[in-house]
Design a protein around this motif. Structure first.
Motif, PDB file in Angstrom:
ATOM      1  N   LEU A  73       0.809  -1.222   0.000  1.00  0.00           N
ATOM      2  CA  LEU A  73       0.000   0.000   0.000  1.00  0.00           C
ATOM      3  C   LEU A  73       0.842   1.272   0.000  1.00  0.00           C
ATOM      4  N   ASP A  74       2.119   1.131   0.349  1.00  0.00           N
ATOM      5  CA  ASP A  74       2.968   2.322   0.467  1.00  0.00           C
ATOM      6  C   ASP A  74       3.255   2.927  -0.904  1.00  0.00           C
ATOM      7  N   ASN A  75       3.172   4.264  -0.980  1.00  0.00           N
ATOM      8  CA  ASN A  75       3.497   4.951  -2.236  1.00  0.00           C
ATOM      9  C   ASN A  75       4.993   4.908  -2.543  1.00  0.00           C
ATOM     10  N   ARG A  76       5.803   4.693  -1.514  1.00  0.00           N
ATOM     11  CA  ARG A  76       7.262   4.728  -1.674  1.00  0.00           C
ATOM     12  C   ARG A  76       7.814   3.325  -1.416  1.00  0.00           C
ATOM     13  N   GLN A  77       8.520   2.801  -2.409  1.00  0.00           N
ATOM     14  CA  GLN A  77       8.987   1.421  -2.381  1.00  0.00           C
ATOM     15  C   GLN A  77      10.514   1.365  -2.304  1.00  0.00           C
ATOM     16  N   LYS A  78      11.002   0.412  -1.511  1.00  0.00           N
ATOM     17  CA  LYS A  78      12.449   0.216  -1.374  1.00  0.00           C
ATOM     18  C   LYS A  78      12.753  -1.268  -1.541  1.00  0.00           C
ATOM     19  N   HIS A 144       5.253  12.625 -12.674  1.00  0.00           N
ATOM     20  CA  HIS A 144       6.352  11.654 -12.759  1.00  0.00           C
ATOM     21  C   HIS A 144       6.602  11.027 -11.393  1.00  0.00           C
ATOM     22  N   ASN A 145       7.199   9.849 -11.426  1.00  0.00           N
ATOM     23  CA  ASN A 145       7.746   9.202 -10.237  1.00  0.00           C
ATOM     24  C   ASN A 145       9.266   9.236 -10.324  1.00  0.00           C
ATOM     25  N   LEU A 146       9.897   9.200  -9.168  1.00  0.00           N
ATOM     26  CA  LEU A 146      11.355   9.228  -9.107  1.00  0.00           C
ATOM     27  C   LEU A 146      11.897   7.821  -8.851  1.00  0.00           C
ATOM     28  N   LEU A 147      13.075   7.576  -9.385  1.00  0.00           N
ATOM     29  CA  LEU A 147      13.711   6.273  -9.232  1.00  0.00           C
ATOM     30  C   LEU A 147      15.190   6.493  -8.951  1.00  0.00           C
ATOM     31  N   ARG A 159      25.563  -4.915  -3.914  1.00  0.00           N
ATOM     32  CA  ARG A 159      24.279  -4.817  -3.224  1.00  0.00           C
ATOM     33  C   ARG A 159      23.562  -3.561  -3.714  1.00  0.00           C
ATOM     34  N   VAL A 160      22.398  -3.744  -4.306  1.00  0.00           N
ATOM     35  CA  VAL A 160      21.649  -2.650  -4.907  1.00  0.00           C
ATOM     36  C   VAL A 160      20.554  -2.183  -3.958  1.00  0.00           C
ATOM     37  N   THR A 161      20.534  -0.888  -3.695  1.00  0.00           N
ATOM     38  CA  THR A 161      19.435  -0.267  -2.956  1.00  0.00           C
ATOM     39  C   THR A 161      18.593   0.504  -3.962  1.00  0.00           C
ATOM     40  N   LEU A 162      17.358   0.052  -4.165  1.00  0.00           N
ATOM     41  CA  LEU A 162      16.462   0.623  -5.169  1.00  0.00           C
ATOM     42  C   LEU A 162      15.307   1.334  -4.471  1.00  0.00           C
ATOM     43  N   ILE A 163      15.081   2.593  -4.840  1.00  0.00           N
ATOM     44  CA  ILE A 163      13.998   3.395  -4.254  1.00  0.00           C
ATOM     45  C   ILE A 163      13.124   3.936  -5.384  1.00  0.00           C
ATOM     46  N   CYS A 164      11.817   3.664  -5.291  1.00  0.00           N
ATOM     47  CA  CYS A 164      10.830   4.182  -6.240  1.00  0.00           C
ATOM     48  C   CYS A 164       9.799   4.983  -5.443  1.00  0.00           C
TER      49      CYS A 164
END
Length: 415
Positions: A73-78, A144-147, A159-164
């Motif tokens: 449900l979160d708008n911000r994903q990690k 727009h969304n940020l990535l 190790r990849v830290t991905l934030i959307c």
């Protein structure tokens, strides 16, 4: 069910407080504030649209993720993704995966800092909404969304830290929903990375299989070549021994003794590709002793191979091939014959074994087809993967010098 009700209640409460503030401001206005119908219509209409949008968000998130929880449900994903590649390779893989994401725009990648930033256009999921300007959940919705993806070196892996996240401040999450778009983007990039790693692994496995096949084919060609050459050598040696039994029985007996020693060293190589410098030297010397009986004073042999180097692992028949080349293309065509030198020395972690002659040298009439040397180079490439080599140069003042250079430990790479 509880999470759904809590989510709808949270969104409705937030918008309800905002609507109450607007109602209070409206009521304080002179004259206009006396007309309550418009502001009540606005209040109930806004809350109705908010609740309808919340249900739509919940429905789409469940379709995408298959579940409803705080993460989906979160708008911000990690996402934290382990890539079994060196950090630079992992960065290239992540950068390529991000650039293929639908709607991606303004990609900025910095390889030195191992970071990628991009914007992703927010799609119109159901076409252009007819009530877009009246839908409160779209009033402040960003276009727009940020990535952002950051690769952190971790030994032999990255190790990849991905934030959307939406292109809006965090407080806007109390009022806005993203319809699961950022969850979808994060999952798409994770799938793309997994797919690319899978393709890379399949490519490596195919390369290993191809290398193993090439190795087997090379060995098969080598055995076929030996099967063609050995009979001629045996026939010639036995024919010479037969002639010598009449004129010089002692030399015939010596020739047969050397032939037995040669065969004793040659036969096991059909089962074991790896031999040693000492074993290969004994085979070569047995071969040369037979030729010395046939060629007489036309052939001289000098050996300088330290005892400490004779245990060095060496692929079977390689030294023999160089010796046969020196005889066939260097000394046999020469009326006066010549000398064969076999030497070995160690240089750091490498052992160099040289077969030299003072025969005809590089001559188009005696150079042959080069199949033997080609097989040697191919076997070295497959066995040592670049850690060994064969060099063939002109000897001074005449002849040719061929040098095999192999690791002293004999350790071969896994293929």
């Amino acid at each position: 069910m509880f999470k759904r009700l809590f989510f709808i209640l949270r969104l409705a409460t937030t918008w309800g407080m905002a609507v109450m503030l607007v109602v209070a401001l409206y009521s304080s206005l002179p004259l206009i504030g006396d007309f309550s119908a418009p502001i009540l219509l606005f209040a109930f209409g806004t809350l109705g649209l908010v609740i309808a949008g919340a249900f739509s968000h919940l429905h789409r998130v469940r379709m995408i993720a298959g579940r409803i929880d705080n993460e989906t449900l979160d708008n911000r994903q990690k996402r934290l993704i382990e890539i079994p590649l060196e950090a630079g390779e992992a960065f290239d893989l992540v950068d390529a995966a991000i650039r293929e994401l639908p709607g991606v725009d303004a990609v900025r990648s910095a390889r030195d800092s191992l970071q990628v930033k991009a914007k992703v256009a927010r799609p119109h999921l159901y076409g252009e909404p007819p009530l877009r300007r009246w839908n409160p959940l779209l009033w402040f919705a960003p276009s727009h969304n940020l990535l952002q993806a950051t690769v952190t070196p971790a030994g032999d892996s990255g190790r990849v830290t991905l934030i959307c996240e939406p292109e809006s401040p965090a407080w806007s999450d109390w009022f806005l929903v993203d319809d699961g778009i950022n969850f979808e983007n994060a999952e798409a990039i994770a799938r793309a990375i997994t797919r690319r790693i899978g393709e890379r692994r399949r490519s490596e496995q195919a390369s290993v299989a191809q290398t193993a096949t090439e190795k087997e084919l090379t060995e098969a060609k080598l055995h076929l070549l030996h099967a063609q050459v050995e009979p001629h050598f045996l026939y010639n040696t036995l024919a010479s021994a037969q002639l010598l039994t009449r004129s010089d029985p002692a030399r015939a007996e010596a020739m047969l003794g050397h032939l037995i020693q040669y065969l004793r060293r040659s036969l096991p190589s059909a089962e074991d590709e790896m031999s040693s410098v000492g074993a290969e030297l004994e085979r070569a010397l047995a071969y040369l002793e037979i030729l010395k009986i046939r060629m007489g004073d036309r052939l001289a042999v000098q050996v300088a191979v330290p005892e400490a180097l004779r245990a060095t692992p060496l692929p079977a028949m390689m030294l023999q091939t160089l010796v046969e080349n020196a005889i066939k293309h260097g000394l046999e065509p020469r009326t006066g014959g010549g000398t064969i030198w076999i030497r070995a020395h160690r240089d750091d972690g490498l052992v160099a074994v040289t077969v030299a002659d003072d025969g005809e040298g590089f001559n188009s009439k005696t150079s042959g087809t080069g199949i033997g040397l080609k097989n040697v180079r191919e076997r070295l490439r497959l066995r040592y993967a670049g850690a060994a080599n064969l060099s063939v140069i002109a000897n001074f003042p005449s002849g040719v010098a061929a040098t095999l250079t192999v690791p002293a430990s004999g350790v071969t790479p896994n293929v």
